[in-house]
Scaffold this motif. Sequence first.
Motif, PDB file in Angstrom:
ATOM      1  N   LEU A  73      -8.642 -17.525  33.464  1.00  0.00           N
ATOM      2  CA  LEU A  73      -7.587 -17.594  32.583  1.00  0.00           C
ATOM      3  C   LEU A  73      -7.713 -16.908  31.569  1.00  0.00           C
ATOM      4  CD1 LEU A  73      -6.637 -21.320  32.981  1.00  0.00           C
ATOM      5  CD2 LEU A  73      -5.503 -19.556  34.065  1.00  0.00           C
ATOM      6  N   SER A 118       5.211 -22.518  29.986  1.00  0.00           N
ATOM      7  CA  SER A 118       4.832 -22.592  31.611  1.00  0.00           C
ATOM      8  C   SER A 118       4.423 -24.040  31.954  1.00  0.00           C
ATOM      9  CB  SER A 118       3.588 -21.575  31.901  1.00  0.00           C
ATOM     10  OG  SER A 118       3.072 -21.664  32.869  1.00  0.00           O
ATOM     11  N   LEU A 119       3.764 -24.570  31.029  1.00  0.00           N
ATOM     12  CA  LEU A 119       3.017 -25.836  31.296  1.00  0.00           C
ATOM     13  C   LEU A 119       4.482 -26.877  31.358  1.00  0.00           C
ATOM     14  CD1 LEU A 119       0.916 -28.157  31.064  1.00  0.00           C
ATOM     15  CD2 LEU A 119       1.184 -28.077  28.627  1.00  0.00           C
ATOM     16  N   ALA A 153      -1.302 -25.611  39.347  1.00  0.00           N
ATOM     17  CA  ALA A 153      -1.089 -24.803  38.110  1.00  0.00           C
ATOM     18  C   ALA A 153      -2.273 -25.130  37.240  1.00  0.00           C
ATOM     19  CB  ALA A 153       0.135 -25.295  37.480  1.00  0.00           C
ATOM     20  N   SER A 207       6.008 -26.785  34.788  1.00  0.00           N
ATOM     21  CA  SER A 207       4.995 -27.199  35.903  1.00  0.00           C
ATOM     22  C   SER A 207       4.840 -28.697  36.010  1.00  0.00           C
ATOM     23  CB  SER A 207       3.661 -26.288  35.639  1.00  0.00           C
ATOM     24  OG  SER A 207       2.828 -26.796  34.540  1.00  0.00           O
ATOM     25  N   TRP A 224       0.342 -20.069  38.137  1.00  0.00           N
ATOM     26  CA  TRP A 224       0.963 -21.242  39.314  1.00  0.00           C
ATOM     27  C   TRP A 224       0.827 -20.564  40.513  1.00  0.00           C
ATOM     28  CZ3 TRP A 224       6.831 -22.845  38.076  1.00  0.00           C
ATOM     29  CH2 TRP A 224       6.829 -23.186  36.773  1.00  0.00           C
ATOM     30  N   TYR A 228      -5.151 -18.796  25.974  1.00  0.00           N
ATOM     31  CA  TYR A 228      -4.034 -19.312  26.315  1.00  0.00           C
ATOM     32  C   TYR A 228      -3.360 -19.161  27.582  1.00  0.00           C
ATOM     33  CZ  TYR A 228      -4.494 -20.412  21.393  1.00  0.00           C
ATOM     34  OH  TYR A 228      -4.857 -20.722  20.022  1.00  0.00           O
ATOM     35  N   HIS A 265      -3.735 -24.286  32.971  1.00  0.00           N
ATOM     36  CA  HIS A 265      -3.205 -24.019  31.679  1.00  0.00           C
ATOM     37  C   HIS A 265      -4.530 -24.166  30.669  1.00  0.00           C
ATOM     38  CE1 HIS A 265       0.647 -24.739  33.769  1.00  0.00           C
ATOM     39  NE2 HIS A 265       1.035 -23.605  32.828  1.00  0.00           N
ATOM     40  N   ASN A 266      -4.536 -22.986  30.117  1.00  0.00           N
ATOM     41  CA  ASN A 266      -5.663 -23.154  28.915  1.00  0.00           C
ATOM     42  C   ASN A 266      -5.137 -23.182  27.453  1.00  0.00           C
ATOM     43  OD1 ASN A 266      -8.290 -22.552  27.818  1.00  0.00           O
ATOM     44  ND2 ASN A 266      -8.153 -20.188  27.917  1.00  0.00           N
ATOM     45  N   MET A 294       2.310 -20.164  27.261  1.00  0.00           N
ATOM     46  CA  MET A 294       1.512 -20.993  27.901  1.00  0.00           C
ATOM     47  C   MET A 294       2.014 -22.625  27.719  1.00  0.00           C
ATOM     48  SD  MET A 294      -0.585 -24.056  27.433  1.00  0.00           S
ATOM     49  CE  MET A 294      -1.360 -23.931  25.743  1.00  0.00           C
ATOM     50  N   TYR A 297      -2.387 -19.178  31.919  1.00  0.00           N
ATOM     51  CA  TYR A 297      -1.761 -19.903  32.438  1.00  0.00           C
ATOM     52  C   TYR A 297      -1.362 -19.527  34.029  1.00  0.00           C
ATOM     53  CZ  TYR A 297       1.909 -17.043  30.803  1.00  0.00           C
ATOM     54  OH  TYR A 297       2.453 -15.834  30.278  1.00  0.00           O
TER      55      TYR A 297
END
Length: 551
Positions: free
Chosen positions: A532, A360-361, A486, A364, A539, A535, A488-489, A357, A537
Motif C-alpha cells: 500500500l 474506499s473504506l 480489503a 468496503s 480490494w 493513504y 486501507h492505510n 482512501m 487502499y
Amino acid sequence: MRLTDTSDLWWKTAIFYNLDVKTFLDWNDDGIGDFQGVAHRLDHLAELGVTCLWLAPFYTSPRRDNGYDISDYYGVDSRYGHFGDFIELVRTAKDRGMRVIVDLVVNHTSDQHPWFQAARNDRTSRFREFYQWRDDEPAEQPQNLFPDVEDGVWFWDDVAGQYYRHTFYRHQPDLATDTQVVRDEIAKVIGFWLQLGIDGFRVDAVPYLIDTEDGAEHEYLRAIRRFVSRRNGTGVLLGEVNLPYDEQLKFFGDADGDELTMQFDFVANQRLYLALARGDAAPLTEALLARPALARGNQWGNFVRNHDELTLDQLSESERAEVFEAFAPEEGQRIHGRGIVRRLPPMLDGDPRHIRMVYSLLFSLPGSPVLYYGEEIGMGEEPSITRSRAAVRTAMQWSPDANGGFSNAAAEALVPVVVSGGNSPEHVNVSQQRHDPTSLLSFIKRLTTAYRGAPEIGWGTFAVLDQPHTSVLAHSIESELGLFVAAHNFAPDGRSFTLAIDGAGDDWLVVDMLSDDPAPRPLADAQLSVDLGGYGYQWWRVVRPGEKRLL
C-alpha cells in the motif's frame, strides 16, 4: 443463505444518497431547488450507482430548522413544487431502479403547526393533549439538544398560559407521543406517504421519540414497524440513534430485529475521524470489533458525512480535542461544543489520496453506504458561514458556470453557494468530473460498481486480519456469497505486508477489484502480498474453486 431468500431485504446491499430538494437543482430559476430539478438529475444518480434516494424534509414548514420544523405533515413546500411534481419524482426514480425514502420527524412539530396553534389558544381543544404542558418550570431538567442556543427544555407561552416542552429549539414543541391520540395521527402520516409509493423512512432523533425511561419508546417502535410492514412488506426504517453500541442495539429490537430495520453507525463514524486525526487505524478497528451482532434482517448504515454537524459527542474530551485540532482548528468551524461544520475534502487539505482512501473504506465496510449529496465530487463547505450547519448545506455544483449551474436566479434570491477558493464550482463540479476518468466522481462510480458486485459486504461476517502496522486496517467479509478482503492505510507513507487467507488452497483465485487489470491470478501459499502506498487502499475477491462468480 441463497439470493432468493434476500429479495425482500433490499437495504442490506443498498447504496443510499441523501439530498435536500432545496439545494440540489433549481429548475424554475427562483433561487430554490425543486422536485423538477431533482427529477432532471436522477440520471446522474443512476449512473453513480445509487439504489435508494433519501429526501430530506420537503414538507410545509417555516424552515427555521431546514424543514425539520414541520407545519403540515401532509403537504409539500410550495417552493419545491406540488404533489404532482413529487409523484413524478418518485415514479421517475423507480424507473431508474431507485427506491425512495423520506424523513419521519415526529418528535416535535413547528410552533406554526395548526395542532399547536389550536392547543395554545384553547385549553379545551382536543389538540391540547398533543403537546406537553405544565404550570411550573421544574428546578431540574435535562439539557437541551442545542445547549449553546437554548437554556432548557421548557418554555413559557403567554398565549397558552403554561410552559411547553421542547427537546430541540423552542419553536419546535415536543409532541406527546406517549398518548394514543398522537400515535393515531402519526400512523395516518406514515400510511399516507407509503400509499404515495415511498419505500420507508429515515426516522429522526429516535432516542427522543418518547420522553420516558421505562422502555415505552421500544414498544412504540415495534408498533410502527408492524404498521409499516402491514402497509409495505419491504418498507425500511433507517434510524438516527447516536448512542453507544450497547444502548443502540436495543433500538433494533429483540433477537428478530423487530424495531428499527437499520441504524447509522455513529460510533464508527466518530472513531473514523479520530483515526484520521492520528493517522492510526486503531480507533476505527476497535469500534468495528465492538459492533454487536445483528439479526439477519437488520443492517448498519455507514457514512462519512451527513446534513448535520459532524458530531463527536461519543469521544472523550481529550479525543474530541484531537479531532478539533486536526480538522477544525478555528472556533467558527465548530458548533454546539461537540461538532464540526466542515466537509471532508477541506478537512484533509484536498489530498486526493487521503480522500479516496476514506471513500474506499466507506464502501468496503460491512453494511450499506450512505452518501450525502456532493460527496461524489468532493464538495467543500462555504467557510464564510461559521458556526452553522448551513456551511455544508450549499447548492449542488453541477458546472463551472455562475452559481455552479444550480440556478440562474439573482444572487440575493439564492440558497447559499460555495464561493471560496479551490472549493468553488469553478474547480469542483459534476460537468468536468464526469468526463475525466481520473476524477473523484469516476472513482466513486468504480466503488459503487465494485460494491454492487460484492453482496457479501452487506451480508457476510466481518473479521480483522492480522498484519504488523497500526496505521492499516485489513479486514475480510465472508458469506456463502463469497469472500471479500480489503486493506486501507491511514498513514501518508507506504506499508507492505502479507495477509493469510485461512483455509485457502492452491486452486483458489484472487481478483484485484479496483485494479485496471482485474485478471484472476492464483492465490499462492494462501497469502496475499500487499503493498500500500501512502493513504493506499486495495480490494480483493478471493474465489473458491467452483464458484459461479463474474470475475
